[in-house]
Design an enzyme around this catalytic site. Structure first.
Site, PDB file in Angstrom:
ATOM      1  N   LYS A   1     -16.240   5.998  17.439  1.00 32.25           N
ATOM      2  CA  LYS A   1     -16.207   7.401  17.017  1.00 32.25           C
ATOM      3  C   LYS A   1     -16.576   8.332  18.180  1.00 32.25           C
ATOM      4  CE  LYS A   1     -14.227   6.642  13.943  1.00 32.25           C
ATOM      5  NZ  LYS A   1     -13.047   7.257  13.329  1.00 32.25           N
TER       6      LYS A   1
ATOM      7  N   VAL B   1     -19.997  10.140   3.182  1.00 32.03           N
ATOM      8  CA  VAL B   1     -19.573  10.420   1.813  1.00 32.03           C
ATOM      9  C   VAL B   1     -19.201   9.133   1.082  1.00 32.03           C
ATOM     10  CG1 VAL B   1     -18.844  12.779   2.263  1.00 32.03           C
ATOM     11  CG2 VAL B   1     -17.236  10.910   2.674  1.00 32.03           C
TER      12      VAL B   1
ATOM     13  N   ASP C   1       0.718  -1.736  10.493  1.00 33.91           N
ATOM     14  CA  ASP C   1      -0.690  -2.095  10.692  1.00 33.91           C
ATOM     15  C   ASP C   1      -1.146  -1.579  12.051  1.00 33.91           C
ATOM     16  OD1 ASP C   1      -3.160  -3.233  11.082  1.00 33.91           O
ATOM     17  OD2 ASP C   1      -2.564  -5.237  10.424  1.00 33.91           O
TER      18      ASP C   1
ATOM     19  N   ASN D   1      -6.529   9.982  10.857  1.00 39.49           N
ATOM     20  CA  ASN D   1      -7.539   9.648   9.853  1.00 39.49           C
ATOM     21  C   ASN D   1      -7.819   8.147   9.762  1.00 39.49           C
ATOM     22  OD1 ASN D   1      -9.002  10.255   7.102  1.00 39.49           O
ATOM     23  ND2 ASN D   1      -7.505   8.681   6.627  1.00 39.49           N
TER      24      ASN D   1
ATOM     25  N   THR E   1     -16.947   7.189  -0.056  1.00 40.50           N
ATOM     26  CA  THR E   1     -15.614   6.592  -0.056  1.00 40.50           C
ATOM     27  C   THR E   1     -15.767   5.082   0.024  1.00 40.50           C
ATOM     28  OG1 THR E   1     -15.525   6.725   2.347  1.00 40.50           O
ATOM     29  CG2 THR E   1     -14.632   8.594   1.112  1.00 40.50           C
TER      30      THR E   1
ATOM     31  N   TYR F   1     -18.707   0.601  15.746  1.00 43.94           N
ATOM     32  CA  TYR F   1     -18.146   1.741  15.028  1.00 43.94           C
ATOM     33  C   TYR F   1     -18.593   3.057  15.672  1.00 43.94           C
ATOM     34  CZ  TYR F   1     -17.429   5.178  11.323  1.00 43.94           C
ATOM     35  OH  TYR F   1     -17.061   6.299  10.625  1.00 43.94           O
TER      36      TYR F   1
ATOM     37  N   ARG G   1       0.830  -1.205   0.000  1.00 47.03           N
ATOM     38  CA  ARG G   1       0.000   0.000   0.000  1.00 47.03           C
ATOM     39  C   ARG G   1       0.868   1.261   0.000  1.00 47.03           C
ATOM     40  NH1 ARG G   1      -5.346  -0.664   0.700  1.00 47.03           N
ATOM     41  NH2 ARG G   1      -5.647   1.370   1.674  1.00 47.03           N
TER      42      ARG G   1
END
Length: 257
Positions: free
Chosen positions: A157, A184, A55, A81, A186, A153, A37
């Site tokens: 957050k 959005v 990782d 991010n 993504t 999740y 990556r």
């Protein structure tokens, strides 16, 4: 011009933020999960200053990423991010025996914040899903409940907001804020997500480098470059301190005052 480190920046919002900042003349260091990556990131963002790899779902790699970043020198801002989405159908356990979502979304930003030389600004990516999630800090490892990926999740957050506000309170010399980029289209959000992708990455870049008075604040929550109220319970200082204590216990890394 500022020097910025962005985790999870091989694609999606992280890569978009990196390219925006580079286009504005800032120096940007990327982060990739592995060497493959990293090669992709270098091809997509050739003007990045450097790329660190690791990782961020396991604690040893979190420590190593922090060491790599520190060897590169001081950063003016760090954008946390990196993140795992809400579609994990079961509790995936990391090498440290922790839920994958919690380790990546919460513990990694905590460990990197604690171990990387203190920048002037920290930006934590949250989500509108944090509202009303009421993170269950008594079962942060999801051993007492039936797994629910969306709830895991949302709780992670919520914890990211707790982290941002806790750091803002403990480190008054650092501008520490959280934001939601919106739902959005993504890889994480999916192709049917309705919010504006062009606006999604701009807030984290703005908070990281802007001299606007509205960006030079701390302990706030933002959406599309405007301050927005976070879930009120995220401002509970006892809850913030409890999360910090849990992260310290699980990682063995202390957040210095």
């Amino acid at each position: 011009m500022a020097r910025v480190f962005i985790t999870g920046s091989t694609d999606g919002l992280g890569a978009m933020s990196a390219r925006l900042l580079i286009d504005e003349g800032h120096r940007v260091v990327l982060h990739a999960r592995n060497a493959s990556r990293a090669d992709d990131a270098h091809a997509a963002t050739p003007n990045a200053e450097a790329i660190v790899t690791g990782d961020l779902s396991n604690i040893a790699a979190m420590r190593d990423v922090a060491e790599q970043a520190n060897r590169l020198g001081h950063f003016d801002a760090i954008i946390h991010n990196v993140g795992i989405g809400y579609r994990e159908p079961r509790r995936i356990e990391t090498a440290d025996g922790l839920p994958h979502v919690f380790a990546t979304n919460v513990l990694a930003p905590y460990v990197l914040t604690a171990l990387i030389a203190r920048p002037q600004r920290l930006v934590f990516l949250s989500s509108g899903m944090h509202h009303g999630s009421r993170a269950n800090l008594g079962d942060i490892e999801w051993t007492q409940r039936r797994w629910n990926g969306a709830q895991a999740y949302a709780e992670s957050k919520f914890m990211d907001v707790l982290l941002a506000l806790a750091v803002a309170r403990r480190w008054p010399d650092v501008l520490s804020n959280a934001l939601e980029p919106g739902w959005v289209p993504t890889k994480m959000g999916g192709p049917s997500a309705p919010d504006n992708l062009d606006l999604a990455h701009r807030t984290q870049a703005w908070l990281a480098v802007s001299d606007d008075d509205d960006a030079r604040v701390s302990g706030r929550y933002f959406f599309h470059m405007r301050e927005r109220a976070c879930d009120p319970s995220a401002r509970d200082e006892a809850l913030q301190d409890k999360l910090i204590a849990i992260c310290e216990r699980l990682s063995g890394v202390k957040l210095e005052r």
